[in-house]
Motif scaffolding. Structure first.
Motif, PDB file in Angstrom:
ATOM      1  N   GLU A   1      40.545  19.855  -3.237  1.00 23.77           N
ATOM      2  CA  GLU A   1      40.622  19.096  -5.192  1.00 23.77           C
ATOM      3  C   GLU A   1      42.417  18.648  -4.495  1.00 23.77           C
ATOM      4  O   GLU A   1      42.948  18.051  -5.473  1.00 23.77           O
ATOM      5  CB  GLU A   1      40.891  19.915  -5.954  1.00 23.77           C
TER       6      GLU A   1
ATOM      7  N   GLY B   1      35.912  14.122  -5.913  1.00 28.99           N
ATOM      8  CA  GLY B   1      34.980  14.947  -5.740  1.00 28.99           C
ATOM      9  C   GLY B   1      33.583  14.562  -6.321  1.00 28.99           C
ATOM     10  O   GLY B   1      32.655  14.493  -6.791  1.00 28.99           O
ATOM     11  N   ARG B   2      33.855  12.996  -6.275  1.00 30.39           N
ATOM     12  CA  ARG B   2      32.642  11.707  -6.652  1.00 30.39           C
ATOM     13  C   ARG B   2      32.060  10.674  -5.605  1.00 30.39           C
ATOM     14  O   ARG B   2      33.180   9.943  -5.655  1.00 30.39           O
ATOM     15  CB  ARG B   2      32.977  11.689  -8.405  1.00 30.39           C
TER      16      ARG B   2
ATOM     17  N   GLU C   1      26.508   8.765 -10.472  1.00 25.45           N
ATOM     18  CA  GLU C   1      26.967   9.993 -10.379  1.00 25.45           C
ATOM     19  C   GLU C   1      26.730  10.666  -9.249  1.00 25.45           C
ATOM     20  O   GLU C   1      25.125  11.801  -9.751  1.00 25.45           O
ATOM     21  CB  GLU C   1      28.041  10.466 -10.821  1.00 25.45           C
ATOM     22  N   GLU C   2      27.560  11.144  -7.827  1.00 21.77           N
ATOM     23  CA  GLU C   2      26.851  12.203  -7.368  1.00 21.77           C
ATOM     24  C   GLU C   2      28.068  13.086  -6.667  1.00 21.77           C
ATOM     25  O   GLU C   2      29.730  12.601  -6.759  1.00 21.77           O
ATOM     26  CB  GLU C   2      25.868  11.892  -5.526  1.00 21.77           C
ATOM     27  N   GLU C   3      28.177  14.040  -6.218  1.00 19.71           N
ATOM     28  CA  GLU C   3      29.198  15.034  -5.707  1.00 19.71           C
ATOM     29  C   GLU C   3      29.158  15.201  -4.479  1.00 19.71           C
ATOM     30  O   GLU C   3      29.401  14.566  -3.380  1.00 19.71           O
ATOM     31  CB  GLU C   3      29.196  16.756  -6.900  1.00 19.71           C
TER      32      GLU C   3
ATOM     33  N   THR D   1      30.460  16.714  -1.452  1.00 21.74           N
ATOM     34  CA  THR D   1      31.071  18.348  -1.512  1.00 21.74           C
ATOM     35  C   THR D   1      31.986  18.581  -0.449  1.00 21.74           C
ATOM     36  O   THR D   1      32.424  17.842   0.491  1.00 21.74           O
ATOM     37  CB  THR D   1      29.608  19.165  -1.658  1.00 21.74           C
ATOM     38  N   GLU D   2      32.271  19.703  -0.374  1.00 18.72           N
ATOM     39  CA  GLU D   2      33.278  20.604   0.250  1.00 18.72           C
ATOM     40  C   GLU D   2      32.301  20.356   2.353  1.00 18.72           C
ATOM     41  O   GLU D   2      32.878  19.698   2.978  1.00 18.72           O
ATOM     42  CB  GLU D   2      33.930  21.897   0.396  1.00 18.72           C
TER      43      GLU D   2
ATOM     44  N   TYR E   1      36.683   8.617  -8.059  1.00 18.11           N
ATOM     45  CA  TYR E   1      35.930   7.838  -7.506  1.00 18.11           C
ATOM     46  C   TYR E   1      36.533   7.622  -6.134  1.00 18.11           C
ATOM     47  O   TYR E   1      37.077   6.689  -5.802  1.00 18.11           O
ATOM     48  CB  TYR E   1      35.280   6.613  -7.477  1.00 18.11           C
TER      49      TYR E   1
ATOM     50  N   GLU F   1      37.475   8.256 -14.411  1.00 18.85           N
ATOM     51  CA  GLU F   1      36.172   9.093 -14.240  1.00 18.85           C
ATOM     52  C   GLU F   1      35.307   8.232 -15.004  1.00 18.85           C
ATOM     53  O   GLU F   1      33.957   9.082 -15.512  1.00 18.85           O
ATOM     54  CB  GLU F   1      36.311   9.998 -14.497  1.00 18.85           C
TER      55      GLU F   1
END
Ligand code: SF4
Ligand code: SF4
Lengths: 502, 114
Positions: free
Chosen positions: A4, A9-10, A23-25, A27-28, A102, A122
């Motif tokens: 973050e 994150g998007r 939307e997809e995440e 990810t880490e 995004y 967002e």
């Protein structure tokens, strides 16, 4: 890792055939695997390859306190060369993309009617673009900023050239030109995607000590000799462009302008219809233009006093100034009024530079040194924009610890471009500041997200993989126009490729 | 002390906005900054606006202008309105050095005796 601190994150997937936004995440795990920027772009490109995607992405450090963190990157297949390319975005474009919510945008398929994408706070919306289709880049920028009630809306868009199928159409960043020398304006136009407009009130968290470490890095950079000057003209001088050729531009310089968080103002505004010394706000709506692309300016220098008006028209039509310059020169059009008319006509033509007898031009730089073996190597690899100079700026090669071997020089440039496209550092700044070492960039990245594994070595590994994988996507990669094919080039290219394997 | 802006040194990089916001809110964004770049892009007319305790400082290229509260700002479009809602500049009194001054790469911003 504190993702973050770097990303919202998007990922947005906009399907132009279906007219949907999903939307997809981000990810880490994805960031751990790919770090960011162009490497994530390429992974998303491959994931959706059967839909001929265009991917817009931000780097790990884009829009942070890291020096010159203005950059983003557009990845897609050039409709002109057929090769996959990574085009840097600068100005405020990529920063606004990230803060709109995004980090990455994947555009799939094509629409049957003109559309535009609006990203804000967002939310993502695919909207009808009938009202701006047919308008030039400046009218479109004005109209969409007015519509969204905000002058700070940033845009990636196209002009009439991209709409009408012109092969030398360039994407624009707001009203100004970009570093697209791959005809990606046509790629957007063919999908009937007129513009992506972005505005956001997002925010990133900040790791303890990151702010101060970035300011120290910035101060270190500013000690470099390049920073004694400002502006695009000084960059051209550093590249060896003849001072006399620059005189007509110099006389029109208004003020220099930086992209986000860049200590070097690499853009220069020229006043055309007002005295350049004007400090008050002009009463005219469009008194001049912002020079953002040194390559385009070099290509148009032969127009002398006529350069600013012609380049303004090129920007409005959404054309690539490098290609326009080469073509106008070939056609012997050097008078400003005539050149403006020719530019307007070009936007409506298909334009095949090879048929027109312009040599070596697709994706090929106009730099004075573009004959050197290292420059030919870089251009043969052709994965990053050659509108970015092909050598270190400021002190030249003497300034960086690379010898005379062309393979090593080409690799140095490719490493710098790849790393800056991953982290979101301005590619011009990366060439201006040898003090901004890859190690320093890695340290700032590691600090930003509290991730010790982000070392210079890890970064370089990703950088080389990026070049290798992009290069491997098309068989045509590595082929060069016959006029500059040579045995030394073939051998050197082989050596360069072997370096990535190891 | 007060914050002085030498407007012609400004290159519009906007890092001061993010630095000020960091001082106020400890995150990275321009949204809560006491200062904001005003820019009419196609005329290349730009300068910083600083929300102060009692008024608004417009560091115009042709010279500074102080706008008393409640007064209309000439030439500033809707985009500049948010500055009026922001927390005023507190001169970074609790910091070693004002964040905006520290971050500005051109020396455009400085603290001077008032
Ligand atoms: S002095 Fe501090 S509060 Fe005032 S504008 Fe600068 S950073 Fe913001
Ligand atoms: S940091 Fe300095 S140069 Fe950059 S926008 Fe702010 S005042 Fe202008």
């Amino acid at each position: 890792m504190d993702i973050e601190n770097a990303y919202m994150g998007r990922i947005l997937v906009a399907d132009l055939n279906e007219g949907t936004c999903e939307e997809e995440e981000l990810t880490e795990e994805m960031v751990k695997e790919h770090i960011g920027g162009a490497v994530i772009n390429l992974a998303l490109y491959k994931q959706h390859v059967d839909r001929n995607p265009i991917v817009f992405g931000t780097g790990l450090l884009t829009g942070t306190f890291a020096p010159s963190s203005c950059a983003g990157v557009m990845t897609g297949k050039s409709p002109v060369t057929g090769r996959v390319c990574h085009v840097p975005l600068s100005w405020q474009t990529a920063v606004e993309l990230k803060y709109s919510g995004y980090d990455f945008v994947v555009v799939l398929g094509e629409s049957d009617k003109p559309v535009r994408l609006w990203l804000h706070d967002e939310l993502a919306e695919l909207a009808d673009a009938g009202e701006v289709w047919g308008r030039d880049v400046w009218q479109t920028t004005d109209k969409l900023r007015y519509e969204h009630g905000d002058d700070y809306v940033q845009l990636i868009g196209i002009g009439p050239a991209g709409e009408k199928g012109c092969r030398i159409a360039q994407i624009s960043e707001g009203a100004w030109g970009s570093r697209d020398v791959f005809g990606m304006g046509l790629a957007m136009g063919a999908r009937k995607l007129k513009a992506i407009a972005m505005r956001g009130l997002g925010s990133l968290e900040v790791a303890d000590g990151f702010f101060d470490e970035c300011l120290e890095a910035q101060q270190e950079l500013r000690k470099g000799a390049s920073f004694e000057k400002q502006g695009l003209v000084a960059l051209l001088e550093a590249l060896g462009v003849d001072a006399a050729d620059l005189e007509p531009i110099k006389q029109k310089v208004h003020r220099h302008v930086a992209s986000f968080n860049c200590a070097y103002a690499a853009n220069t505004f020229l006043m055309i219809d007002e005295p350049p010394g004007l400090l008050k706000e002009s009463k005219k709506d469009e008194p001049g233009l912002l020079l953002t692309d040194p390559a385009g300016v070099i290509s148009l220098l032969f127009l002398k006093e006529g350069l600013p008006v012609v380049l303004r028209e090129i920007n409005r039509q959404g054309l690539d100034p490098v290609a326009c310059g080469a073509l106008l020169k070939k056609e012997g059009v050097a008078e400003a009024g005539e050149a403006v008319k020719r530019v307007q006509a070009l936007a409506g033509e298909e334009v095949d530079l090879e048929d027109a007898g312009v040599e070596n031009v697709y994706g090929i730089a106009p730099w004075p040194l573009s004959e050197a073996l290292e420059a030919r190597l870089i251009q043969a690899v052709s994965v990053f924009s050659h509108a970015v100079p092909l050598s270190p700026l400021g002190g030249g090669w003497a300034d960086v610890s690379v010898g005379e071997n062309p393979v090593e020089r080409a690799q140095w440039w490719l490493d710098r471009m790849a790393v800056s496209s991953i982290l979101g550092i301005c590619p011009i700044a990366a060439l201006l500041s040898p003090e901004f070492t890859l190690q320093k960039m890695a340290e700032l990245g590691a600090k930003a997200v509290d991730w010790d594994e982000l070392t210079e070595e890890a970064l370089l590994k990703q950088a080389r993989k990026l070049v290798q994988e992009t290069h491997a996507l098309d068989e045509a990669n590595g082929t060069v126009p016959s006029s500059w094919a040579s045995a030394d080039l073939d051998g050197a290219l082989e050596k360069l490729r072997q370096g990535w394997e190891g | 002390m007060e914050l002085a802006v030498e407007s012609l040194k400004c290159i519009g990089c906007r890092v001061c906005e993010y630095a000020c916001n960091y001082h106020h809110d400890m995150d990275c964004s321009p949204n809560g900054a006491s200062l904001m770049l005003h820019r009419t892009e196609k005329r290349n007319y730009f300068g910083m606006m600083v929300k102060r305790e009692k008024d608004l400082l417009l560091a115009r290229p042709e010279g500074p202008e102080v706008v008393p509260p409640g007064e209309q700002v000439e030439g500033a479009g809707a985009s500049s309105k948010p500055i009026l809602m922001r927390a005023p500049c507190d001169l970074c009194e609790d910091e070693d050095e004002p964040f905006c001054v520290k971050a500005c790469p051109t020396g455009c911003l400085s603290m001077v005796e008032s």
